[in-house]
Design an enzyme around this catalytic site. Structure first.
Site, PDB file in Angstrom:
ATOM      1  N   GLY A   1       0.738  -1.252   0.000  1.00 46.27           N
ATOM      2  CA  GLY A   1       0.000   0.000   0.000  1.00 46.27           C
ATOM      3  C   GLY A   1       0.770   1.306   0.000  1.00 46.27           C
TER       4      GLY A   1
ATOM      5  N   GLY B   1       2.924   2.503  -2.226  1.00 46.57           N
ATOM      6  CA  GLY B   1       3.428   2.911  -3.552  1.00 46.57           C
ATOM      7  C   GLY B   1       2.814   4.203  -4.076  1.00 46.57           C
TER       8      GLY B   1
ATOM      9  CB  CYS C   1      -0.061   1.682  -4.467  1.00 43.01           C
ATOM     10  SG  CYS C   1      -0.929   0.599  -3.371  1.00 43.01           S
TER      11      CYS C   1
END
Ligand code: 5GP
Length: 347
Positions: free
Chosen positions: A182, A184, A187
């Site tokens: 999570g 990123g 993301c």
């Protein structure tokens, strides 16, 4: 239901406390590390920063440019065996192949392709087994299978964020575990699913678990600047993987777009609608995309950016008196903070 009440931290929640040091200059700092891997007993030396296996980042051109500076690249998984052969033949220095991993999913078709690549390119020593959710039993079983098939290859596998799963992957055959769910830049997992783990705490907890079993971890995702890379190493990461920070360069091969006099390049998550339309014929009925598509400023050759990151990291080492990157973790004291940089002249 249960709540864990201790606060988990991200890069933005801490700074590194400076320490008295005898180092005169950042040129005295060595960023090279040597690792010995738990399953193969093989070792690797280099600068443990790696390009992510994403389109427009984990390309062969990126791999060549980064290997020239001792860095590493997890190549995007969609390269064909023929493209791997052409890449390998094009390298001016065969030693650079030790700075590239071949990435794979875990379907039988993925493993069949992996076999073809490795049969043609036996000099490749790193395999990156990459899934969004490394907690599945099937993933664990596939790691064991790949370990059995390739006893002498170094296997990187992930992603997970907790110590017990790091141990499970290492015991199942991985040498290096990729950590991050999570954080990123492209993301959307945390928004779409509510699942995740602040990256700094994930690194601290997972490094502890891995090092206890003579394994290594890669901090994957969430670095926004060289300071975050230094924090990731300070927290105990053995390698740091970068996507967004290496996007927008010539080596990514993305099309350069002109918009209002600005030059931009597209960058997208590998679970974004863009990627799914490109590789899977669209977003399947039962799932949501968990990635964004964005445009980032065009940044020219990656060598300048890499130098900038390495310069920042060397400087971080000097501030805490670490003559080698290896010493950074033990010389790091994080302080919890409520501010980071001064934003007054931010765009
Ligand atoms: P960054 O350095 O850009 O912050 O993070 C890069 C990492 O983000 C990648 O190595 C990968 O683990 C993760 N990532 C890449 N694409 C996607 C995506 O579409 N969805 C999610 N959830 N993560 C992604």
């Amino acid at each position: 239901m249960r709540i864990e009440a201790d606060l988990k931290l991200g890069f933005k929640d801490v700074l590194i406390r400076p320490k008295r040091s005898t180092l005169g200059s950042r040129s005295q700092v060595s960023l090279e590390r040597t690792f010995k891997f738990r399953h193969t007993g093989r070792s690797w030396s280099g600068v443990p920063i790696m390009a992510a296996n994403m389109d427009n980042v984990g390309t062969f051109a990126m791999a060549a440019a980064l290997a020239a500076q001792g860095l590493f690249t997890a190549a995007r998984k969609h390269y064909t065996p023929e493209e791997w052969t052409a890449f390998s033949a094009s390298l001016p220095n065969k030693g650079w192949l030790a700075h590239v991993a071949v990435s794979t999913g875990i379907l039988e078709s993925d493993l069949a392709k992996l076999d073809q690549v490795l049969t043609r390119q036996p000099d490749l020593s790193f395999i990156c087994m990459d899934v969004a959710n490394g907690y599945s039993e099937y993933f664990v079983a596939q790691i064991a299978k790949v370990r059995q098939r390739y006893p002498d290859k170094i296997i990187m596998a992930g992603n997970v964020v907790t110590g017990e799963m790091v141990e499970q992957l290492l015991l199942s055959g991985a040498d290096i575990v990729k950590v991050g769910i999570g954080p990123g830049s492209v993301c959307t997992t945390r928004v779409k699913t509510g699942v995740g783990y602040p990256q700094l705490s994930a690194i601290i907890e997972c490094a502890d678990a891995a090092h206890g079993l003579s394994g290594q971890i890669i901090s994957d995702g969430g670095c926004t600047c060289a300071g975050d890379v230094a924090k990731a190493f300070g927290a105990g990461a053995d390698f740091v993987m970068l996507g967004g920070m290496l996007a927008g360069h010539d080596e990514g091969g993305g099309e350069i777009l002109e918009q209002d006099g600005q030059r931009l390049v597209q960058f997208y998550g590998m679970s974004s609608r863009t990627a799914m339309e490109k590789y899977s014929g669209g977003v399947a009925e039962y799932r949501a995309s968990e990635g964004k598509t964005v445009v980032v400023p065009y940044r020219g050759p990656v060598a300048d950016t890499a130098r900038d990151i390495l310069g920042g990291l060397r400087s971080a080492c000097t501030y805490v008196g670490a003559a080698q990157l290896k010493e950074l973790t033990k010389r790091t004291t994080f302080i919890r903070v409520a501010e980071q940089h001064n934003p007054i002249f931010d765009a």
